[in-house]
Design a protein around this motif. Structure first.
Motif, PDB file in Angstrom:
ATOM      1  N   GLN A 310      49.607  36.580  22.201  1.00  0.00           N
ATOM      2  CA  GLN A 310      50.274  35.620  23.066  1.00  0.00           C
ATOM      3  C   GLN A 310      51.332  36.293  23.938  1.00  0.00           C
ATOM      4  O   GLN A 310      52.290  36.874  23.425  1.00  0.00           O
ATOM      5  N   ILE A 311      51.147  36.254  25.229  1.00  0.00           N
ATOM      6  CA  ILE A 311      52.176  36.679  26.171  1.00  0.00           C
ATOM      7  C   ILE A 311      52.878  35.426  26.655  1.00  0.00           C
ATOM      8  O   ILE A 311      52.260  34.551  27.266  1.00  0.00           O
ATOM      9  N   ARG A 312      54.169  35.318  26.346  1.00  0.00           N
ATOM     10  CA  ARG A 312      54.925  34.115  26.659  1.00  0.00           C
ATOM     11  C   ARG A 312      56.238  34.485  27.373  1.00  0.00           C
ATOM     12  O   ARG A 312      56.777  35.572  27.161  1.00  0.00           O
ATOM     13  N   PRO A 313      56.781  33.575  28.191  1.00  0.00           N
ATOM     14  CA  PRO A 313      58.084  33.845  28.810  1.00  0.00           C
ATOM     15  C   PRO A 313      59.157  34.082  27.756  1.00  0.00           C
ATOM     16  O   PRO A 313      59.279  33.324  26.790  1.00  0.00           O
ATOM     17  N   LEU A 314      59.914  35.148  27.930  1.00  0.00           N
ATOM     18  CA  LEU A 314      61.049  35.446  27.059  1.00  0.00           C
ATOM     19  C   LEU A 314      62.308  35.362  27.905  1.00  0.00           C
ATOM     20  O   LEU A 314      62.559  36.214  28.757  1.00  0.00           O
ATOM     21  N   VAL A 315      63.097  34.322  27.687  1.00  0.00           N
ATOM     22  CA  VAL A 315      64.306  34.078  28.465  1.00  0.00           C
ATOM     23  C   VAL A 315      65.513  34.462  27.620  1.00  0.00           C
ATOM     24  O   VAL A 315      65.644  34.017  26.473  1.00  0.00           O
ATOM     25  N   THR A 316      66.376  35.299  28.168  1.00  0.00           N
ATOM     26  CA  THR A 316      67.535  35.810  27.441  1.00  0.00           C
ATOM     27  C   THR A 316      68.786  35.663  28.292  1.00  0.00           C
ATOM     28  O   THR A 316      68.778  35.976  29.485  1.00  0.00           O
ATOM     29  N   SER A 317      69.862  35.188  27.699  1.00  0.00           N
ATOM     30  CA  SER A 317      71.152  35.099  28.382  1.00  0.00           C
ATOM     31  C   SER A 317      72.053  36.221  27.876  1.00  0.00           C
ATOM     32  O   SER A 317      71.936  36.670  26.733  1.00  0.00           O
ATOM     33  N   GLY A 318      72.968  36.669  28.727  1.00  0.00           N
ATOM     34  CA  GLY A 318      73.847  37.755  28.327  1.00  0.00           C
ATOM     35  C   GLY A 318      75.211  37.650  28.980  1.00  0.00           C
ATOM     36  O   GLY A 318      75.372  37.044  30.049  1.00  0.00           O
ATOM     37  N   VAL A 319      76.200  38.246  28.328  1.00  0.00           N
ATOM     38  CA  VAL A 319      77.552  38.308  28.862  1.00  0.00           C
ATOM     39  C   VAL A 319      78.125  39.686  28.566  1.00  0.00           C
ATOM     40  O   VAL A 319      77.823  40.286  27.523  1.00  0.00           O
ATOM     41  N   ALA A 320      78.908  40.214  29.492  1.00  0.00           N
ATOM     42  CA  ALA A 320      79.524  41.530  29.301  1.00  0.00           C
ATOM     43  C   ALA A 320      80.966  41.488  29.774  1.00  0.00           C
ATOM     44  O   ALA A 320      81.303  40.804  30.756  1.00  0.00           O
ATOM     45  N   TRP A 321      81.814  42.221  29.056  1.00  0.00           N
ATOM     46  CA  TRP A 321      83.229  42.354  29.402  1.00  0.00           C
ATOM     47  C   TRP A 321      83.531  43.827  29.587  1.00  0.00           C
ATOM     48  O   TRP A 321      83.290  44.642  28.686  1.00  0.00           O
ATOM     49  N   ASN A 322      84.033  44.188  30.758  1.00  0.00           N
ATOM     50  CA  ASN A 322      84.353  45.578  31.084  1.00  0.00           C
ATOM     51  C   ASN A 322      85.841  45.704  31.348  1.00  0.00           C
ATOM     52  O   ASN A 322      86.414  44.947  32.158  1.00  0.00           O
ATOM     53  N   TYR A 323      86.459  46.652  30.665  1.00  0.00           N
ATOM     54  CA  TYR A 323      87.891  46.886  30.871  1.00  0.00           C
ATOM     55  C   TYR A 323      88.165  48.369  30.648  1.00  0.00           C
ATOM     56  O   TYR A 323      88.100  48.863  29.521  1.00  0.00           O
ATOM     57  N   GLY A 324      88.423  49.066  31.733  1.00  0.00           N
ATOM     58  CA  GLY A 324      88.698  50.494  31.624  1.00  0.00           C
ATOM     59  C   GLY A 324      87.529  51.236  30.998  1.00  0.00           C
ATOM     60  O   GLY A 324      86.403  51.200  31.499  1.00  0.00           O
ATOM     61  N   ALA A 325      87.790  51.895  29.871  1.00  0.00           N
ATOM     62  CA  ALA A 325      86.758  52.694  29.202  1.00  0.00           C
ATOM     63  C   ALA A 325      85.908  51.878  28.237  1.00  0.00           C
ATOM     64  O   ALA A 325      84.999  52.414  27.606  1.00  0.00           O
ATOM     65  N   PHE A 326      86.170  50.568  28.125  1.00  0.00           N
ATOM     66  CA  PHE A 326      85.467  49.744  27.147  1.00  0.00           C
ATOM     67  C   PHE A 326      84.474  48.804  27.827  1.00  0.00           C
ATOM     68  O   PHE A 326      84.734  48.259  28.907  1.00  0.00           O
ATOM     69  N   THR A 327      83.339  48.592  27.148  1.00  0.00           N
ATOM     70  CA  THR A 327      82.388  47.549  27.524  1.00  0.00           C
ATOM     71  C   THR A 327      81.945  46.838  26.249  1.00  0.00           C
ATOM     72  O   THR A 327      81.545  47.490  25.276  1.00  0.00           O
ATOM     73  N   LEU A 328      82.031  45.523  26.254  1.00  0.00           N
ATOM     74  CA  LEU A 328      81.517  44.691  25.172  1.00  0.00           C
ATOM     75  C   LEU A 328      80.399  43.826  25.735  1.00  0.00           C
ATOM     76  O   LEU A 328      80.502  43.332  26.871  1.00  0.00           O
ATOM     77  N   ALA A 329      79.337  43.638  24.959  1.00  0.00           N
ATOM     78  CA  ALA A 329      78.185  42.879  25.459  1.00  0.00           C
ATOM     79  C   ALA A 329      77.580  42.029  24.360  1.00  0.00           C
ATOM     80  O   ALA A 329      77.627  42.383  23.170  1.00  0.00           O
TER      81      ALA A 329
END
Length: 416
Positions: A310-329
């Motif tokens: 089965q090939i089906r739509p895969l929908v994904t939401s994401g959020v990222a926070w960038n501050y200086g040398a840091f990235t959170l996702a």
């Protein structure tokens, strides 16, 4: 039999081989492997770099800076294996036992009869023990490889992408009557006669799917009510190979694994799409949809068994926070990851972080979980090295989880 079970390794090899000569199931259960994103818990919908955006969310290609000219990924590759029953470690033992038993049976002599068949009894007992240890054993693996070239510009950044990704699972189907028969041979109550091997019906069964995409990604930033919103699309040609392979103890032949007798193929069209936007100075949110056109593909019927991929739509939401040398996702699947109809679906959530220790060194870690509890949750970690003024990018990642689950990813990129 159980060289059949070794097929999982073979399929992983075939995935890479087809990708190289014909041209990823990612940790986030998508259709890509990206070592940076995979090290960060399989995230990437809002946190991918512009050079790898084509793998996760094409809308992020608009994040390139004016001085960026071209990015090349050659290659991005990864594999993940779950082997709770340690089936891989048992493969060599059982195949050696099968070969030994066949050799003894095929060369029985009157002298063996006079001595009470000691070699035959030992070989049958060993084979019975090996089969008993394999009852119900399963193993599962995914692998992928990708090549991409991204050309940024202010109006319509674009990329060329070729990727192959696949999944394979194997299971030992051990029949109790085989063990009873072999125990009888081992204790002398049963003497094999020509044709007895045809009565042994234990087998190894494997399912695999290999999907190869050839696409061109396009992106553009729109102004919506004074707010910039990036949109990206990747129309693609999609070639799929399905493998439905079953072999008994005495009939296994590794050259048959890729035989047309067990393989079916299909070619069609599909499309990926994504959107992304920034909020304030530090936040990015995105949504991506992979394989937006649903397709059901049938395997060949082998030994009376057929399955549907089965090939089906895969929908994904994401959020990222960038501050200086840091990235959170953080990423969350809004739809299920479908596989063969005989297999349970999954739905993933992942979180990760990156700390850029130096201009040329980044450390990453994350965690990915299946919200349906049908797949193993994993911890992830990795690093990125960018020498020569960030012209060359080498990213490495690994994953580990319960049920003897492990994975490895590598990506080599060049930015000009």
């Amino acid at each position: 039999m159980v060289k059949t079970l070794f097929r999982r390794k073979k399929v992983a090899y075939l995935i890479g081989l087809n990708a190289v000569f014909l041209s990823s199931s990612a940790l986030a259960a998508g259709t890509w492997y990206d070592a940076r994103n995979d090290a960060m818990g399989g995230t990437g919908v809002a946190s991918s770099t512009w050079g790898s955006a084509v793998l996760a969310n094409p809308a992020l290609m608009t994040k390139a800076k004016p001085e960026d000219n071209v990015s090349i990924i050659f290659p991005s590759a990864g594999v993940q294996v779950t082997d709770k029953d340690k089936l891989i470690n048992k493969v060599d033992d059982i195949s050696d036992s099968v070969d030994r038993y066949k050799d003894v049976v095929d060369n029985l002599t009157f002298a063996d009869y006079l001595r009470g068949y000691p070699e035959l009894k030992a070989a049958a007992g060993d084979m019975a023990n090996q089969l008993e240890g394999l009852k119900g054993d399963k193993a599962h693996g995914t692998a992928g490889v990708a090549f991409a070239v991204t050309v940024p510009n202010e109006t319509l950044p674009f990329a060329f992408i070729t990727k192959a990704y696949g999944t394979a699972s194997v299971q030992a189907n051990v029949v109790d009557s085989d063990i009873t028969y072999l125990r009888g041979v081992a204790n002398g109550t049963v003497i094999p006669v020509p044709g007895d091997q045809d009565k042994l019906s234990s087998s190894g069964h494997g399912l695999a799917a290999l999907v190869t995409d050839y696409g061109i990604a396009l992106a553009h930033e729109f102004d919506i009510a004074g707010h910039p919103v990036s949109v990206g699309v990747t129309p693609k040609l999609q070639k799929t190979w399905l493998y439905n392979y079953t072999a008994s103890i005495y009939n296994f032949d590794k050259s048959n694994i890729n035989n047309s007798e067990f393989r079916s193929s299909d070619t069609g069209f599909n499309i990926d799409a994504g959107v992304a936007t920034d909020f304030g100075e530090h936040w990015t949110v995105g949504v991506t949809g992979q394989n937006l056109i649903s397709r059901d593909l049938e395997t060949k019927t082998v030994e009376g068994y057929r399955d549907t991929y089965q090939i089906r739509p895969l929908v994904t939401s994401g959020v990222a926070w960038n501050y200086g040398a840091f990235t959170l996702a953080g990423d969350v699947d809004l739809t299920e990851t479908k596989r063969f109809k005989s297999e349970e679906s999954s739905q993933y959530a992942g979180v990760g972080a990156e700390y850029r220790v130096l201009d040329w060194l980044a450390l990453r870690a994350g965690y990915r979980a299946d919200m349906k509890s049908n797949d193993t949750n994993v911890f992830t970690a990795g690093l990125g090295v960018s020498p020569f003024n960030n012209t060359v990018h080498l990213d490495l990642a690994g994953s580990v989880g319960d049920d003897n689950t492990w994975g490895g990813m590598l990506q080599l990129g060049f930015n000009f």
